[in-house]
Design a protein around this motif. Structure first.
Motif, PDB file in Angstrom:
ATOM      1  N   ASP A 122       0.858  -1.182   0.000  1.00  0.00           N
ATOM      2  CA  ASP A 122       0.000   0.000   0.000  1.00  0.00           C
ATOM      3  C   ASP A 122       0.896   1.234   0.000  1.00  0.00           C
ATOM      4  N   THR A 123       0.764   2.086  -1.026  1.00  0.00           N
ATOM      5  CA  THR A 123       1.655   3.240  -1.160  1.00  0.00           C
ATOM      6  C   THR A 123       1.203   4.423  -0.295  1.00  0.00           C
ATOM      7  N   ARG A 124       0.408   4.131   0.724  1.00  0.00           N
ATOM      8  CA  ARG A 124       0.021   5.130   1.721  1.00  0.00           C
ATOM      9  C   ARG A 124       0.525   4.678   3.082  1.00  0.00           C
ATOM     10  N   SER A 125       0.601   5.602   4.008  1.00  0.00           N
ATOM     11  CA  SER A 125       0.947   5.227   5.382  1.00  0.00           C
ATOM     12  C   SER A 125      -0.229   4.493   6.008  1.00  0.00           C
ATOM     13  N   GLY A 126       0.033   3.786   7.093  1.00  0.00           N
ATOM     14  CA  GLY A 126      -1.046   3.090   7.783  1.00  0.00           C
ATOM     15  C   GLY A 126      -2.125   4.047   8.248  1.00  0.00           C
ATOM     16  N   GLN A 127      -1.717   5.219   8.690  1.00  0.00           N
ATOM     17  CA  GLN A 127      -2.665   6.218   9.160  1.00  0.00           C
ATOM     18  C   GLN A 127      -3.538   6.734   8.024  1.00  0.00           C
ATOM     19  N   GLN A 128      -2.923   6.976   6.864  1.00  0.00           N
ATOM     20  CA  GLN A 128      -3.693   7.439   5.708  1.00  0.00           C
ATOM     21  C   GLN A 128      -4.708   6.389   5.268  1.00  0.00           C
ATOM     22  N   SER A 129      -4.319   5.121   5.323  1.00  0.00           N
ATOM     23  CA  SER A 129      -5.228   4.043   4.934  1.00  0.00           C
ATOM     24  C   SER A 129      -6.412   3.949   5.900  1.00  0.00           C
ATOM     25  N   GLN A 130      -6.122   4.159   7.181  1.00  0.00           N
ATOM     26  CA  GLN A 130      -7.196   4.154   8.174  1.00  0.00           C
ATOM     27  C   GLN A 130      -8.145   5.324   7.947  1.00  0.00           C
ATOM     28  N   GLN A 131      -7.582   6.491   7.693  1.00  0.00           N
ATOM     29  CA  GLN A 131      -8.408   7.675   7.473  1.00  0.00           C
ATOM     30  C   GLN A 131      -9.263   7.546   6.219  1.00  0.00           C
ATOM     31  N   ALA A 132      -8.769   6.809   5.227  1.00  0.00           N
ATOM     32  CA  ALA A 132      -9.519   6.630   3.985  1.00  0.00           C
ATOM     33  C   ALA A 132     -10.848   5.916   4.226  1.00  0.00           C
ATOM     34  N   ARG A 133     -10.936   5.129   5.286  1.00  0.00           N
ATOM     35  CA  ARG A 133     -12.185   4.427   5.594  1.00  0.00           C
ATOM     36  C   ARG A 133     -13.311   5.406   5.915  1.00  0.00           C
ATOM     37  N   MET A 134     -12.960   6.566   6.458  1.00  0.00           N
ATOM     38  CA  MET A 134     -13.972   7.560   6.818  1.00  0.00           C
ATOM     39  C   MET A 134     -14.628   8.178   5.583  1.00  0.00           C
ATOM     40  N   THR A 135     -13.954   8.073   4.442  1.00  0.00           N
ATOM     41  CA  THR A 135     -14.513   8.604   3.195  1.00  0.00           C
ATOM     42  C   THR A 135     -14.897   7.489   2.225  1.00  0.00           C
ATOM     43  N   GLY A 136     -15.029   6.275   2.753  1.00  0.00           N
ATOM     44  CA  GLY A 136     -15.514   5.165   1.940  1.00  0.00           C
ATOM     45  C   GLY A 136     -14.454   4.230   1.406  1.00  0.00           C
ATOM     46  N   GLY A 137     -13.163   4.578   1.571  1.00  0.00           N
ATOM     47  CA  GLY A 137     -12.087   3.728   1.069  1.00  0.00           C
ATOM     48  C   GLY A 137     -11.579   2.773   2.126  1.00  0.00           C
ATOM     49  N   GLY A 138     -10.254   2.547   2.107  1.00  0.00           N
ATOM     50  CA  GLY A 138      -9.683   1.678   3.129  1.00  0.00           C
ATOM     51  C   GLY A 138      -8.629   0.734   2.611  1.00  0.00           C
ATOM     52  N   PHE A 139      -8.535  -0.428   3.249  1.00  0.00           N
ATOM     53  CA  PHE A 139      -7.501  -1.413   2.933  1.00  0.00           C
ATOM     54  C   PHE A 139      -8.048  -2.809   3.167  1.00  0.00           C
ATOM     55  N   GLU A 140      -7.305  -3.801   2.697  1.00  0.00           N
ATOM     56  CA  GLU A 140      -7.740  -5.197   2.822  1.00  0.00           C
ATOM     57  C   GLU A 140      -7.502  -5.698   4.254  1.00  0.00           C
ATOM     58  N   PRO A 141      -8.560  -5.989   5.019  1.00  0.00           N
ATOM     59  CA  PRO A 141      -8.373  -6.458   6.403  1.00  0.00           C
ATOM     60  C   PRO A 141      -7.796  -7.869   6.451  1.00  0.00           C
ATOM     61  N   LYS A 142      -6.975  -8.125   7.433  1.00  0.00           N
ATOM     62  CA  LYS A 142      -6.329  -9.425   7.586  1.00  0.00           C
ATOM     63  C   LYS A 142      -7.337 -10.553   7.728  1.00  0.00           C
ATOM     64  N   SER A 143      -8.445 -10.273   8.386  1.00  0.00           N
ATOM     65  CA  SER A 143      -9.452 -11.318   8.635  1.00  0.00           C
ATOM     66  C   SER A 143     -10.065 -11.854   7.345  1.00  0.00           C
ATOM     67  N   CYS A 144     -10.128 -11.019   6.298  1.00  0.00           N
ATOM     68  CA  CYS A 144     -10.746 -11.436   5.031  1.00  0.00           C
ATOM     69  C   CYS A 144      -9.718 -11.837   3.975  1.00  0.00           C
ATOM     70  N   TYR A 145      -8.485 -11.408   4.171  1.00  0.00           N
ATOM     71  CA  TYR A 145      -7.409 -11.701   3.217  1.00  0.00           C
ATOM     72  C   TYR A 145      -6.247 -12.327   3.992  1.00  0.00           C
ATOM     73  N   SER A 146      -6.525 -13.467   4.570  1.00  0.00           N
ATOM     74  CA  SER A 146      -5.583 -14.077   5.521  1.00  0.00           C
ATOM     75  C   SER A 146      -4.255 -14.492   4.880  1.00  0.00           C
ATOM     76  N   CYS A 147      -4.252 -14.740   3.589  1.00  0.00           N
ATOM     77  CA  CYS A 147      -3.022 -15.181   2.927  1.00  0.00           C
ATOM     78  C   CYS A 147      -2.204 -14.009   2.374  1.00  0.00           C
ATOM     79  N   TRP A 148      -2.653 -12.806   2.631  1.00  0.00           N
ATOM     80  CA  TRP A 148      -1.948 -11.631   2.121  1.00  0.00           C
ATOM     81  C   TRP A 148      -1.416 -10.802   3.285  1.00  0.00           C
ATOM     82  N   LYS A 149      -0.165 -10.445   3.215  1.00  0.00           N
ATOM     83  CA  LYS A 149       0.436  -9.585   4.231  1.00  0.00           C
ATOM     84  C   LYS A 149       0.535  -8.164   3.684  1.00  0.00           C
ATOM     85  N   ARG A 150       0.015  -7.211   4.435  1.00  0.00           N
ATOM     86  CA  ARG A 150      -0.026  -5.827   3.971  1.00  0.00           C
ATOM     87  C   ARG A 150       1.168  -5.043   4.517  1.00  0.00           C
ATOM     88  N   LEU A 151       1.858  -4.325   3.622  1.00  0.00           N
ATOM     89  CA  LEU A 151       2.978  -3.473   3.993  1.00  0.00           C
ATOM     90  C   LEU A 151       2.698  -2.055   3.500  1.00  0.00           C
TER      91      LEU A 151
END
Length: 546
Positions: free
Chosen positions: A253-282
């Motif tokens: 993810d070419t955003r910081s963790g904080q930016q990815s979290q904030q994106a959820r407030m506007t409808g975006g976000g990131f792939e949660p570990k619980s749903c994408y268990s075989c993918w590690k997010r960096l």
């Protein structure tokens, strides 16, 4: 629209032009719908032809040498008072010209015409739609690489992947091309559902297949998780199909963790570990948009500092943070390449929209790993796939450069940053890349002002709607013609199958002098020396073949 409506004064005599690296000269200035033409009075062969689209900003000043009563008409007042004017033209290629024009009215008319004609925002009125090369044998077939060609020529790809035409009418994703490489197990109906779950419809698609281990690089936009943590089973299945029985994949993810979290407030976000268990997010925070544009402006300002104070220069260079952006881009691309090449894992790259830093990272990672991307033709094919076809909004990002006084909107020098990173690779590995520095400089110029239609518009959909491919010429094809190819080929090139791992230590990264300092006398001496070396190498190569 008639361009003549904006040209009140078409020709002016006794104009003095002052430009970098040349003595001042007097002659005739002409303005047309797309060009500014200056002809030297003493030497008719000495001409300056400037594409108006290349002008980023102008500054004008007028003065009266003798005051007169307001009873005179404006034109008469200009003649009697000996009025004159100066226009400072600041170009997108970082050149600064000074034009001294006799007569206040003529100066104001020329300035008005330049301001209007250099800021046309209607694509079909721009010069590529009027450009006709003198060599009429130029092939009108558009482009040098197609998704079908890429799929057909990538050995091993057809076993687990397929070419989908789900976006053939651009209804699924307006910024994607009509054909896309997707996992064979995922049908088009599932892709339609995934597109609704990704911002702008940019669902995960393949952009690189590693021939040695079968791992891939995918790219997309962010998932629309939102504050309610929405899920899309089809999206989860698609990413699972990418890694198959492999134990893990990586999401960069070419955003910081904080930016990815904030994106959820506007409808975006990131792939949660619980749903994408075989993918590690960096997360790798890569600046873009206004921040990157302001960094570019500060660097250009530093390069134009004529105080000759070294401490001040170094301070301005550091404060611009441009080389920090170069370092981050190269290190992130190196991380992607390391995951694929060394660790044997597939990677998904995305930021928010997937049209800027995502393309930057995927391009550099492929250059690091894939020798086929490092030849002249291979590199141009890579740019066509990853930037033109993949939907980088050139029209928005390159509308203004570093000098414009207009309020920053969607401008951002992401493509220029990519070229700077490629130049760092070219400098660190002088034998591994088959193209010259001159090619990178040419591409940087063409992105902001061009005779060709390649970098026009923001998406393939827009190019189709405006018939860009039918009405303009292709830059990449022109660069591969024999005469051009000789200029843009690296004479020291030796193809290697090995990956080229760039050093990103601060002492390993340098300012791209031939771009940012190209109009200084010091750089002219450097260019002349490099040209002499190139000619010696070419001559030596010809002798060795005899």
């Amino acid at each position: 629209m008639e361009f003549s409506e904006h040209i009140k004064t078409a020709n002016v005599e006794d104009v003095v032009l002052r430009q970098p690296l040349h003595p001042a000269s007097k002659g005739t200035l002409c303005i047309t719908g797309h060009h500014l033409l200056f002809s030297d009075r003493e030497d008719s062969c000495r001409q300056v032809l400037l594409l108006l689209r290349n002008i980023d900003a102008i500054e004008k000043s007028v003065e009266n040498l003798v005051g007169y009563s307001s009873l005179f008409s404006f034109a008469d007042h200009g003649e009697r008072s000996g009025s004159s004017g100066t226009i400072i033209v600041k170009c997108k290629d970082l050149r600064v010209l000074q034009i001294d024009i006799p007569g206040m009215e003529q100066c104001l008319n020329i300035a008005h015409s330049i301001e209007t004609l250099s800021n046309l925002d209607c694509v079909s009125e721009m010069y590529p739609f009027f450009y006709r090369p003198s060599n009429h044998s130029v092939d009108r077939r558009w482009g040098i690489s197609t998704p079908e060609q890429f799929f057909r020529e990538t050995k091993g790809l057809s076993f687990l992947w397929r070419l989908s035409s789900v976006n053939r009418d651009f209804s699924i994703c307006p910024s994607y091309p009509p054909l896309l490489v997707v996992p064979k197990d995922i049908d088009d109906e599932s892709l339609k559902k995934v597109s609704k779950f990704r911002q702008g419809g940019r669902f995960p698609v393949l952009c690189y297949y590693h021939r040695k281990n079968g791992m891939v690089i995918m790219r997309s936009s962010q998932p629309l998780i939102g504050a309610n943590k929405k899920r899309c089973r089809e999206d989860e299945c698609l990413l699972q199909a990418v890694i198959g029985s492999s134990d893990r994949g990586y999401i960069i993810d070419t955003r910081s963790g904080q930016q990815s979290q904030q994106a959820r407030m506007t409808g975006g976000g990131f792939e949660p570990k619980s749903c994408y268990s075989c993918w590690k997010r960096l997360h790798r925070n890569m600046e873009k948009g206004k921040t990157l544009q302001e960094s570019f402006i500060k660097l250009v300002e530093a390069c134009g500092d004529e105080s000759h104070n070294m401490d001040r220069w170094l301070s301005k260079l550091e404060n611009s943070k441009w080389l920090s952006h170069v370092q981050t881009a190269l290190s992130t691309a190196g991380l992607v390449a390391e995951c694929v090449e060394r660790d044997g894992h597939s990677v998904l790259v995305h930021g928010s929209e997937g049209t800027d830093s995502t393309l930057l990272v995927s391009t550099l990672a492929q250059l690091i790993m894939d020798p086929s991307c490092r030849s002249l033709e291979g590199f141009l094919c890579l740019l066509e796939r990853e930037w033109v076809q993949a939907g980088h909004p050139f029209q928005q990002r390159c509308f203004h450069s570093a000098y414009s006084h207009a309020r920053l909107q969607q401008e951002s020098p992401v493509f220029l940053l990519m070229l700077d990173c490629v130049w760092q690779l070219w400098r660190q590995f002088p034998l591994a890349l088959g193209f010259s520095e001159a090619l990178l400089l040419r591409l940087a110029n063409e992105a902001y002002a061009s005779n060709y239609g390649t970098f026009q518009c923001n998406t393939e959909q827009e190019r189709c709607a405006l018939q860009v491919k039918e009405k303009t010429y292709c830059l990449f094809q022109a660069l591969l013609r024999p005469v051009e190819r000789e200029i843009y080929t690296n004479p020291l090139y030796e193809s290697t199958d090995l990956a080229i791992w760039p050093s990103v230590h601060p002492q390993s990264l340098q300012l791209w002098r031939r771009f940012f300092l190209r109009w200084t006398p010091q750089n002219r001496h450097l260019e002349e020396a490099q040209e002499d070396i190139r000619n010696m190498i070419l001559e030596w190569g010809k002798l060795s073949l005899r």
